[in-house]
Design an enzyme around this catalytic site. Structure first.
Site, mmCIF file in Angstrom:
data_model
loop_
_atom_site.group_PDB
_atom_site.id
_atom_site.type_symbol
_atom_site.label_atom_id
_atom_site.label_comp_id
_atom_site.label_asym_id
_atom_site.label_seq_id
_atom_site.Cartn_x
_atom_site.Cartn_y
_atom_site.Cartn_z
ATOM 1 C CB CYS A 138 -9.945 -4.308 2.814
ATOM 2 S SG CYS A 138 -8.441 -4.955 2.150
ATOM 3 C CB THR B 118 -0.924 0.004 1.246
ATOM 4 O OG1 THR B 118 -1.684 -1.203 1.228
ATOM 5 C CG2 THR B 118 -1.852 1.193 1.254
ATOM 6 C CG ASN C 85 -7.522 -8.187 -4.040
ATOM 7 O OD1 ASN C 85 -7.554 -7.510 -5.058
ATOM 8 N ND2 ASN C 85 -8.190 -7.853 -2.960
ATOM 9 C CB THR D 87 16.310 2.939 11.954
ATOM 10 O OG1 THR D 87 16.875 4.156 12.426
ATOM 11 C CG2 THR D 87 17.235 1.774 12.249
ATOM 12 C CB ALA E 24 7.193 -9.911 2.993
ATOM 13 C CG HIS E 25 1.209 -9.720 4.542
ATOM 14 N ND1 HIS E 25 -0.104 -10.088 4.440
ATOM 15 C CD2 HIS E 25 1.284 -8.470 4.025
ATOM 16 C CE1 HIS E 25 -0.800 -9.086 3.918
ATOM 17 N NE2 HIS E 25 0.019 -8.093 3.647
ATOM 18 C CD GLN F 120 -3.553 -11.635 -3.501
ATOM 19 O OE1 GLN F 120 -3.202 -12.810 -3.358
ATOM 20 N NE2 GLN F 120 -4.055 -10.927 -2.501
HETATM 21 N N1 PLP Z 1 -2.987 -5.105 -3.635
HETATM 22 C C1 PLP Z 1 -3.566 -6.297 -3.571
HETATM 23 C C2 PLP Z 1 -3.947 -6.980 -4.831
HETATM 24 C C3 PLP Z 1 -3.810 -6.913 -2.351
HETATM 25 O O1 PLP Z 1 -4.399 -8.109 -2.299
HETATM 26 C C4 PLP Z 1 -3.439 -6.229 -1.173
HETATM 27 C C5 PLP Z 1 -3.740 -6.818 0.143
HETATM 28 O O2 PLP Z 1 -4.752 -7.461 0.330
HETATM 29 C C6 PLP Z 1 -2.807 -4.991 -1.294
HETATM 30 C C7 PLP Z 1 -2.600 -4.456 -2.536
HETATM 31 C C8 PLP Z 1 -2.335 -4.254 -0.095
HETATM 32 O O3 PLP Z 1 -1.334 -4.978 0.546
HETATM 33 P P1 PLP Z 1 -0.816 -4.513 1.988
HETATM 34 O O4 PLP Z 1 -2.046 -4.404 2.852
HETATM 35 O O5 PLP Z 1 0.107 -5.575 2.422
HETATM 36 O O6 PLP Z 1 -0.176 -3.194 1.791
#
Ligand code: PLP
Length: 374
Positions: free
Chosen positions: A326, A72, A152, A238, A201-202, A180
């Site tokens: 979300c 984001t 997503n 940092t 990364a998550h 994704q």
């Molecule tokens: N873009 C896509 C396609 C996503 O699926 C997501 C998270 O669900 C994001 C952007 C945002 O990722 P983050 O919340 O790790 O910044």
């Protein structure tokens, strides 16, 4: 109760080897990467080794990788910088992008008066490239195209090589939200006509709170944060070295195991589809030729019943999603499905099931059983 996690598009379980690497850095290498003494140099070395590893796996050079807190942040910086630093006057995007893109573009439209055009979305959930070309034929304003690689919510896949070539042909910049797909497919960024891409990364079994932006060599954006020389002065503060090391390890492992895990997950998804179809006659899959780890199905139930189903599954320790994380909990239909489904179909609820290599067929069976039970 054995919990079952089928929401891997929202986030993924961290790999144990990644945790180990992160703990190693936290314990043995706590220096500040900006310090000039040996502690600092050791931390800096971890950082730059990780950057090189990520760049190698993405097919680009290390200078093109900028570490961020998440995707984001990376997309916000890129889109805003495109307008304020590169003098982009028009953004072409689609209404099925993640809100990280959509809300930023909306902000730029109101704050800077840029033009925004939305490429048509076809009923199967893909972008209409012919419409993109029509939009790009108007070359009166400097343009950036922002289109995501893998959606997503429904998992539809955009041919970013083709879109990149179209953008190049019409001298438009191209930003792709690849959140994704990073760690789940091969990339060779230097072979793609992509100017910017982002990752978190998550989403590929790494830690939360770390991601990266790819900014093609030669493109100069102003800093997203001021206050230090970190990240070539582009993002002061940092560095969280353990996070970066964890991300690099997660990407490396995802790609080392890619072929085996992709085959395994594809089989799981196909098994889930066949089980759903055999137990629920009028179930429908949203999107076509979707990415191998995301399945979005239209349920043959009322909206109220789906809320009950999700509640029941949750009580049984089974995690699936109604749309993107979300939006879960929101009674409004997903902005993605709203673009591709007709009004009457949209009244029916959808469920997103997203897989990882940690899932098993037995888990799919348990999920189907619970669904049948309700
Ligand atoms: N873009 C896509 C396609 C996503 O699926 C997501 C998270 O669900 C994001 C952007 C945002 O990722 P983050 O919340 O790790 O910044």
């Amino acid at each position: 109760m054995n919990k079952i996690y089928l929401d891997n598009a929202a986030t993924t379980a961290i790999r144990p080897e990644v945790v180990q690497e992160m703990v190693r850095v936290l314990q043995d290498n706590f220096g500040n990467a900006s310090s000039s003494h040996s502690y600092g140099r050791a931390a800096k070395n971890e950082l730059e080794t990780s950057r090189k590893s990520i760049a190698k796996h993405m097919g680009c050079s290390a200078q093109e990788i900028i570490f961020t807190a998440n995707a984001t942040e990376a997309s916000n910086w890129i889109l805003r910088g495109a307008v304020t630093d590169l003098k982009v006057e028009r953004i072409i995007t689609s209404k099925i992008e993640h809100h990280a893109t959509l809300y930023t573009v909306r902000f730029l439209e109101s704050a800077y008066g840029i033009d925004v055009d939305y490429v048509n979305v076809l009923p199967n959930g893909t972008i209409d490239p012919t419409h993109l070309v029509t939009l790009l034929e108007d070359k009166s304003k400097k343009t950036l195209v922002s289109l995501m690689h893998v959606n997503n919510e429904i998992g539809t896949v955009l041919d970013i090589a083709k879109i990149g070539r179209i953008c190049r042909q019409y001298t438009a910049l191209f930003h792709s939200d690849t959140v994704q797909s990073v760690g789940k497919t091969e990339f060779n960024l230097h072979e793609l006509e992509v100017d910017f891409m982002v990752a978190s990364a998550h989403k590929f079994h790494g830690p939360k709170g770390i991601g990266f932006a790819y900014v093609k060599k030669g493109i100069v954006l102003q800093p997203m944060l001021y206050g230090g020389e970190q990240e070539k002065g582009l993002r002061a503060g940092t560095e969280a070295v353990h996070q970066v090391v964890g991300m690099a390890k997660a990407l490396e492992l995802s790609l080392v195991n890619l072929n085996a895990e992709r085959t395994y997950i594809t089989e799981l998804k196909n098994y889930c589809i066949s089980q759903l179809e055999s137990h629920f006659s009028d179930i429908r899959i949203n999107g076509c030729e979707t990415f191998y780890n995301i399945l979005n199905v239209l349920l043959p139930f009322s909206e109220e019943k789906t809320a009950m189903i999700l509640f029941h599954l949750d009580m049984k320790g089974i995690a699936v999603s109604r749309g993107s994380a979300c939006q879960s909990g929101s009674p409004r239909p997903s902005h993605v499905l709203a673009e591709m489904l007709t009004e009457d179909v949209l009244k029916k609820p959808s469920l997103r099931i997203s897989f990882s290599h940690y899932n098993t067929k037995a888990e799919i069976d348990a999920f189907i059983n619970e669904l049948k039970g309700v």
